[in-house]
Scaffold this motif. Sequence first.
Motif, PDB file in Angstrom:
ATOM      1  N   LYS A  29     -11.796   1.322  18.059  1.00  0.00           N
ATOM      2  CA  LYS A  29     -11.075   0.561  17.031  1.00  0.00           C
ATOM      3  C   LYS A  29     -11.110   1.360  15.739  1.00  0.00           C
ATOM      4  CE  LYS A  29     -12.514  -3.728  19.207  1.00  0.00           C
ATOM      5  NZ  LYS A  29     -13.290  -4.968  19.082  1.00  0.00           N
ATOM      6  N   GLY A  30      -9.995   1.335  15.003  1.00  0.00           N
ATOM      7  CA  GLY A  30      -9.948   2.129  13.790  1.00  0.00           C
ATOM      8  C   GLY A  30      -9.023   1.564  12.746  1.00  0.00           C
ATOM      9  N   PHE A  31      -8.887   2.317  11.662  1.00  0.00           N
ATOM     10  CA  PHE A  31      -7.997   1.907  10.592  1.00  0.00           C
ATOM     11  C   PHE A  31      -7.437   3.116   9.863  1.00  0.00           C
ATOM     12  CE2 PHE A  31     -12.064   2.222   8.411  1.00  0.00           C
ATOM     13  CZ  PHE A  31     -11.739   2.807   7.196  1.00  0.00           C
ATOM     14  N   LEU A  32      -6.323   2.873   9.170  1.00  0.00           N
ATOM     15  CA  LEU A  32      -5.648   3.874   8.352  1.00  0.00           C
ATOM     16  C   LEU A  32      -5.302   3.203   7.032  1.00  0.00           C
ATOM     17  CD1 LEU A  32      -4.080   6.596   7.970  1.00  0.00           C
ATOM     18  CD2 LEU A  32      -2.142   5.452   9.047  1.00  0.00           C
ATOM     19  N   VAL A  33      -5.753   3.772   5.915  1.00  0.00           N
ATOM     20  CA  VAL A  33      -5.409   3.235   4.600  1.00  0.00           C
ATOM     21  C   VAL A  33      -3.946   3.569   4.329  1.00  0.00           C
ATOM     22  CG1 VAL A  33      -5.901   3.294   2.132  1.00  0.00           C
ATOM     23  CG2 VAL A  33      -7.778   3.447   3.769  1.00  0.00           C
ATOM     24  N   LEU A  34      -3.181   2.567   3.927  1.00  0.00           N
ATOM     25  CA  LEU A  34      -1.738   2.719   3.732  1.00  0.00           C
ATOM     26  C   LEU A  34      -1.411   3.178   2.312  1.00  0.00           C
ATOM     27  CD1 LEU A  34      -0.673  -0.526   5.585  1.00  0.00           C
ATOM     28  CD2 LEU A  34      -0.435   1.820   6.413  1.00  0.00           C
ATOM     29  N   PRO A  35      -0.292   3.880   2.137  1.00  0.00           N
ATOM     30  CA  PRO A  35       0.105   4.305   0.785  1.00  0.00           C
ATOM     31  C   PRO A  35       0.493   3.103  -0.075  1.00  0.00           C
ATOM     32  CG  PRO A  35       1.780   4.892   2.404  1.00  0.00           C
ATOM     33  CD  PRO A  35       0.624   4.340   3.169  1.00  0.00           C
ATOM     34  N   ASP A  36       0.463   3.294  -1.381  1.00  0.00           N
ATOM     35  CA  ASP A  36       0.777   2.211  -2.318  1.00  0.00           C
ATOM     36  C   ASP A  36       2.204   1.694  -2.173  1.00  0.00           C
ATOM     37  OD1 ASP A  36      -1.779   2.335  -3.379  1.00  0.00           O
ATOM     38  OD2 ASP A  36      -1.192   3.730  -4.973  1.00  0.00           O
ATOM     39  N   ASP A  37       3.126   2.549  -1.712  1.00  0.00           N
ATOM     40  CA  ASP A  37       4.527   2.131  -1.599  1.00  0.00           C
ATOM     41  C   ASP A  37       4.871   1.530  -0.234  1.00  0.00           C
ATOM     42  OD1 ASP A  37       4.490   4.463  -0.080  1.00  0.00           O
ATOM     43  OD2 ASP A  37       6.359   5.242  -0.903  1.00  0.00           O
ATOM     44  N   PHE A  38       3.863   1.244   0.603  1.00  0.00           N
ATOM     45  CA  PHE A  38       4.098   0.681   1.932  1.00  0.00           C
ATOM     46  C   PHE A  38       4.718  -0.708   1.807  1.00  0.00           C
ATOM     47  CE2 PHE A  38       2.991  -1.912   5.560  1.00  0.00           C
ATOM     48  CZ  PHE A  38       3.243  -1.091   6.628  1.00  0.00           C
ATOM     49  N   MET A  39       5.833  -0.948   2.542  1.00  0.00           N
ATOM     50  CA  MET A  39       6.452  -2.264   2.570  1.00  0.00           C
ATOM     51  C   MET A  39       6.484  -2.841   3.987  1.00  0.00           C
ATOM     52  SD  MET A  39      10.133  -3.605   1.149  1.00  0.00           S
ATOM     53  CE  MET A  39      11.170  -3.055   2.488  1.00  0.00           C
ATOM     54  N   ARG A  40       6.858  -2.004   4.973  1.00  0.00           N
ATOM     55  CA  ARG A  40       7.043  -2.530   6.334  1.00  0.00           C
ATOM     56  C   ARG A  40       6.779  -1.436   7.358  1.00  0.00           C
ATOM     57  NH1 ARG A  40      12.677  -5.193   8.591  1.00  0.00           N
ATOM     58  NH2 ARG A  40      12.013  -5.397  10.732  1.00  0.00           N
ATOM     59  N   LEU A  41       6.101  -1.802   8.435  1.00  0.00           N
ATOM     60  CA  LEU A  41       5.846  -0.874   9.526  1.00  0.00           C
ATOM     61  C   LEU A  41       7.100  -0.716  10.373  1.00  0.00           C
ATOM     62  CD1 LEU A  41       3.605   0.749  11.066  1.00  0.00           C
ATOM     63  CD2 LEU A  41       3.377  -1.265  12.520  1.00  0.00           C
ATOM     64  N   ILE A  42       7.427   0.530  10.703  1.00  0.00           N
ATOM     65  CA  ILE A  42       8.542   0.789  11.612  1.00  0.00           C
ATOM     66  C   ILE A  42       7.988   1.085  13.009  1.00  0.00           C
ATOM     67  CG2 ILE A  42      10.446   2.346  12.149  1.00  0.00           C
ATOM     68  CD1 ILE A  42      11.027   2.521   9.192  1.00  0.00           C
ATOM     69  N   SER A  43       6.993   1.980  13.099  1.00  0.00           N
ATOM     70  CA  SER A  43       6.371   2.259  14.394  1.00  0.00           C
ATOM     71  C   SER A  43       5.002   2.903  14.181  1.00  0.00           C
ATOM     72  CB  SER A  43       7.249   3.170  15.249  1.00  0.00           C
ATOM     73  OG  SER A  43       7.349   4.444  14.660  1.00  0.00           O
ATOM     74  N   PHE A  44       4.113   2.685  15.156  1.00  0.00           N
ATOM     75  CA  PHE A  44       2.782   3.292  15.116  1.00  0.00           C
ATOM     76  C   PHE A  44       2.295   3.481  16.547  1.00  0.00           C
ATOM     77  CE2 PHE A  44      -1.835   3.334  14.870  1.00  0.00           C
ATOM     78  CZ  PHE A  44      -2.043   4.237  13.839  1.00  0.00           C
ATOM     79  N   GLN A  45       1.791   4.690  16.833  1.00  0.00           N
ATOM     80  CA  GLN A  45       1.265   4.978  18.166  1.00  0.00           C
ATOM     81  C   GLN A  45       0.145   6.003  18.056  1.00  0.00           C
ATOM     82  OE1 GLN A  45       4.091   6.418  21.067  1.00  0.00           O
ATOM     83  NE2 GLN A  45       2.647   6.201  22.741  1.00  0.00           N
TER      84      GLN A  45
END
Length: 161
Positions: A29-45
């Motif tokens: 299990k893990g995590f990724l800190v998102l950028p300040d301008d993040f609004m919506r996820l498109i895809s992640f793998q």
Amino acid sequence: MEAPLFMLESGHILEPGEESTFFIGSDGKGFLVLPDDFMRLISFQMSDWDRPVFEAITESDPIYRQQASPFKGICGNPERPVVALVRRAEGKVLEFYSCRNADATIAQACYLPIPRIDADGALDIPEDLYSATVYRAASLVLAALGDQLATTMLELSKSMI
């Protein structure tokens, strides 16, 4: 935010900047800190997942509580991955469940940033959403003026999405 994925642009690449912004534990299990301008996820793998994830859950989702389970069949796994958008002390974080081991890497990660006015004074809006955006803006202006046409413009905007 309401637009289906096929109407959006390809997005911006989401990648970890510093060592502390990306982490995978021994449990996968893990995590990724998102950028300040993040609004919506498109895809992640992740590299060891069978498929990408296109929608993230939140902390209020009942499935989120299941991700704390120590049993592989209950929480997300490489065959049925789960990602969650969570607020932490670090800021907005994308938690992912689960990888086979801590050696996995990000294979694909795209997001849609918050629209900003660029140097030319324009907004970067996906071409397929241009008309819907114009009608939504008209709706907001008419609502501010107290005009009854605001509802009509809002409905027109929604019908184009």
